[in-house]
Structures are given as C-alpha cells and as structure tokens.
Design a protein around this motif. Structure first.
Motif, PDB file in Angstrom:
ATOM      1  N   VAL A 101      -1.623   2.076   0.958  1.00  0.00           N
ATOM      2  CA  VAL A 101      -0.880   0.837   1.095  1.00  0.00           C
ATOM      3  C   VAL A 101      -1.857  -0.296   0.813  1.00  0.00           C
ATOM      4  O   VAL A 101      -3.053  -0.195   1.125  1.00  0.00           O
ATOM      5  N   ALA A 102      -1.369  -1.372   0.196  1.00  0.00           N
ATOM      6  CA  ALA A 102      -2.245  -2.492  -0.148  1.00  0.00           C
ATOM      7  C   ALA A 102      -1.414  -3.758  -0.302  1.00  0.00           C
ATOM      8  O   ALA A 102      -0.194  -3.699  -0.508  1.00  0.00           O
ATOM      9  N   ARG A 103      -2.072  -4.894  -0.194  1.00  0.00           N
ATOM     10  CA  ARG A 103      -1.406  -6.157  -0.484  1.00  0.00           C
ATOM     11  C   ARG A 103      -1.287  -6.321  -1.996  1.00  0.00           C
ATOM     12  O   ARG A 103      -2.267  -6.159  -2.735  1.00  0.00           O
ATOM     13  N   ALA A 104      -0.084  -6.647  -2.454  1.00  0.00           N
ATOM     14  CA  ALA A 104       0.113  -6.854  -3.886  1.00  0.00           C
ATOM     15  C   ALA A 104      -0.560  -8.147  -4.324  1.00  0.00           C
ATOM     16  O   ALA A 104      -0.598  -9.128  -3.583  1.00  0.00           O
ATOM     17  N   ARG A 105      -1.087  -8.139  -5.548  1.00  0.00           N
ATOM     18  CA  ARG A 105      -1.697  -9.346  -6.074  1.00  0.00           C
ATOM     19  C   ARG A 105      -0.607 -10.322  -6.510  1.00  0.00           C
ATOM     20  O   ARG A 105       0.433  -9.933  -7.049  1.00  0.00           O
ATOM     21  N   VAL A 117      -6.880  -2.071  -0.155  1.00  0.00           N
ATOM     22  CA  VAL A 117      -6.337  -0.708  -0.257  1.00  0.00           C
ATOM     23  C   VAL A 117      -6.702   0.092   0.993  1.00  0.00           C
ATOM     24  O   VAL A 117      -7.868   0.148   1.391  1.00  0.00           O
ATOM     25  N   ARG A 118      -5.698   0.684   1.623  1.00  0.00           N
ATOM     26  CA  ARG A 118      -5.892   1.528   2.799  1.00  0.00           C
ATOM     27  C   ARG A 118      -5.284   2.910   2.541  1.00  0.00           C
ATOM     28  O   ARG A 118      -4.112   3.006   2.152  1.00  0.00           O
ATOM     29  N   HIS A 119      -6.074   3.958   2.766  1.00  0.00           N
ATOM     30  CA  HIS A 119      -5.548   5.316   2.658  1.00  0.00           C
ATOM     31  C   HIS A 119      -4.767   5.644   3.932  1.00  0.00           C
ATOM     32  O   HIS A 119      -5.255   5.435   5.036  1.00  0.00           O
TER      33      HIS A 119
END
Length: 420
Positions: A101-105, A117-119
């Motif tokens: 999961v990650a914040r979208a640019r 980015v987080r696993h």
C-alpha cells in the motif's frame, strides 16, 4: 447463494503498554488496560462474479506472474491502514504472493510517493491464500493518510489466479504490469489499464488525524446510479464522493451497476437482499445506510434489446417493497440508521414503459409515506424535469434519460447530505 467468509483480523493495537498514572492503595503502579484499535471503513467496492459486464476487463482471464496496481480515494484519514481482499466467487484458493500500500503521487497514473510504500502482511506473513468463496483482512501497517487522499494497493501474483472476483465499474484506472512490481515507485512498468477493481473490496483505517465528523460512517447501497455510471472517470465525481466532501463523514460506495433488489444476475451481481449483510453490515464504523435501488427490477423487463438484462421477471410494487423491508430489518438489527431514497425519473430510457411508470410511482409513494425508514430523501423530485416530472432534468442527464451526469450526482449528494 451462501458465501463462506473467512476473516483474519489484525491483532488489537495497544494504546500504551504501561501507564504510570495514579497509584493503587498499596503504592503499586497500575498497568493500563489495552484498548483495541477502532477501525473505520474508508473505501469499499462490492465483489462481483467474473463477467464481461459493461466495459472490457481482466476478470475472466485473471492474472499470471503479474502485478495489479489499484488506485482508490479514502474518505477517512488515519495513522494505520489495512485492506480487505475478496475471493467470493473463486472456485479455488487465491494465492497472493504479496501486497503493498502506498500514497499515490499527485497528478494521477500508477506512480506513488517515494518513501510511502509499505509491504502488507497477513497473519505476519507476506504471502497468503484467500480461501475459495472467502475473504480476509490484512494486518495493520503504519501509514499516515489524509482524508480524501488517493492510495494505491498493489497485488502480486507469482502464479496463475484463474477468473478473478472483481468490481466491474470502477470509473478509475487500474494498472497491470508483468512480474513483481510491488515496490515500483515510478509506475513505469504498469503499461496496461482497465477501469475495474480486482479482489480488493475494502480499505480501512485507524488512529487519529481522521478529520471526519464523529457521527459514524455512511454506506450508500444500490445499482449503477450509486456506482457512478455517467460520472467522469478518474475525477471522483460519483454522488458518494461528493457526499464525503460535503459531510466530512466516511462514505463507502456499495453500488453495483445493473444490480437488482430481488434477483441475481450473472453480469450485475447477487440480488441486493442477499449481498446486503456482506456489503453493508460488515463495514466497521458505519452508522447509516442509504438505500437507492429498484429501477432495474422495474425496468429490465421493458426491453428486449439488452441480452444481459435477462432473465427479467415482471416485478410488482408489493414484491419490491418486501425487499426493502428485508433490508431495513437487517440494518436495524445492526443498529444502523436507514435512509430511503425515492427512485429517479426514468421516462425516455430503455427502462420506461406504462407498467414501469406505474410501479415506480407506487414504490416512491410508499418510500415517502410509509414511515418505515428513519429518513427519506426524495430524489425523484430533486432530479425531475420541471416541465415533465416523469423525466430526468436535462441539466442532470448523462444522455440516456436514466443516469445522472456530474452535475446530477452533485445535486443528489447535496439532497442526501441534508437528511443525514
């Protein structure tokens, strides 16, 4: 259809391991009682059977040695996040090699914010099998999110999935890449795209910094009008999106294009009364449901031009009202406030006919006057053409005399917000 649901909920988070605070009468320090995390559904999509549906998608072919990156907008912020995966229509276990999961640019596309980015893990492991006809939630991971922020979820499948449980009409680009691209920040490897969501059925948040009101989340439940058909893709202009902006409350959209209250469809999902428990009652933090559904039950039998409408039994107002009563009963059993929305005008659409007009009027009169809902929003009157009350206002019409455009969805959201 009974769906076996398997859940693996993240272990409760501890507010603090020890508290030095007040001392007991013996002079011993008291240990703080661990408090479970309070989770809020911040985004959702109702699972569907793999099908061609309205638009081209990858559901029937599934995925093999590929990564899928999906972009969603959370309607509540927090400090921790977890996802919900559904294999509701899988006939064998779904092997997920890994997920991030990650914040979208900002600016759209498949790129993500560097360093975000987080696993994800599932029961402490990065790989997981989702049982056939089951679902599960990931463990929680720390990631600070703001309300109304776009988030990406990337799933990697090292093997072959077979047909994929999905949500047909996402109205937001989803991206596919060959190989393992979970940590791809630039998004350059994601060269294929479609506008459906795959396996991902929920994003939930916990912790402070939510920014929302404290009177609970809202689930909007219905068909393509709830799903956002006719809204501009990649702009988050469904009525649920505007409702979240207007109210400051978390809003979860559980619409399915073509869905019916009383009958299952190979293309348009299980009937509303059957999927209500999964899609509405199992949303953490929700306190209200808005029900807007029934036009397809009334209108599918009016045309022979669309084969996906079949079978389309003729439905009476009494049968449809009994369906609403079943959903009201289920919602009340969970302590949810139930808002009933009248059906939109449909004259001039492929759902229109003498019988459909009569049944729609009868249903709307019951919604307005029965007193069985906790509140009513009269979208029939809000959205009608002043010169012909049976027809959708041209200023709100997407172009098919049935679905609203962006302006129409905004008007709907404002009317719903007024009764919440």
């Amino acid at each position: 259809m009974n769906i076996k649901r398997v859940r693996r909920i993240a272990a409760p988070l501890v507010a603090g391991a020890l508290a030095l605070g007040a001392l007991s009468g013996t002079g011993e320090a008291r240990t703080a009682t661990p408090q479970p995390a309070r989770w809020t559904a911040a985004w959702g999509a109702s699972p569907q059977l793999p099908s061609t549906g309205f638009t081209p998608n990858w559901s029937q072919e599934g995925f093999s040695h590929q990564s899928v990156r999906q972009v969603v907008r959370v309607t509540q912020g927090g400090e921790r996040v977890r996802i919900r995966l559904s294999n509701a229509y899988g006939t064998s276990p779904l092997k997920v090699t890994g997920a991030t999961v990650a914040r979208a640019r900002k600016g759209g596309g498949p790129s993500v914010e560097a360093g975000s980015v987080r696993h994800l893990t599932f029961g402490g492991k990065r790989s997981v099998e989702v049982p056939a006809r089951g679902e599960l939630r990931s463990d929680a991971v720390g990631l600070r999110l703001a309300r109304l922020e776009p988030v990406t979820v990337t799933l990697y499948f090292a093997g072959t999935t077979g047909p994929a449980t999905f949500h047909s009409q996402g109205w937001t680009d989803t991206y596919r890449a060959e190989g393992d691209r979970r940590g791809d920040v630039s998004g350059a490897g994601f060269r294929a795209k479609t506008q459906s969501w795959y396996y991902l059925s929920g994003v939930e948040v916990s912790g402070g910094r939510g920014g929302g009101r404290g009177d609970g989340g809202v689930v909007v439940f219905g068909d393509s009008i709830t799903d956002g058909f006719g809204s501009t893709p990649n702009t988050d202009r469904r009525y649920s999106d505007v409702l979240a902006e207007r109210t400051g409350r978390p809003v979860v959209n559980q619409g399915i294009g073509g869905n019916l209250v009383l009958n299952d469809s190979a293309w348009y999902g299980e009937r509303g009364t059957a999927r209500f428990a999964r899609d509405v009652l199992d949303q953490p933090g929700a306190s209200t449901v808005v029900i807007l559904e029934g036009l397809n039950d009334i209108g599918f039998s009016e045309t022979d031009r669309q084969p996906t409408y079949k079978p389309a039994p003729v439905v009476s107002s009494g049968e449809l009202i009994n369906g609403y009563r079943e959903m009201i009963r289920l919602a009340r059993g969970k302590g949810l406030r139930v808002v009933g929305a009248t059906l939109l005008p449909l004259k001039g659409s492929d759902h229109w006919g003498t019988r459909a007009a009569r049944v729609s009027d009868e249903v709307n009169e019951w919604i307005r006057g029965s007193g069985e809902f906790d509140a009513v929003v009269d979208l029939d009157r809000v959205m009608a053409d002043a010169g012909d009350r049976d027809r959708l206002d041209p200023a709100y019409d997407f172009g098919d005399a049935l679905h609203p455009n962006d302006a129409g969805y905004r008007a709907m959201a404002e009317a719903v917000a007024a009764v919440l």
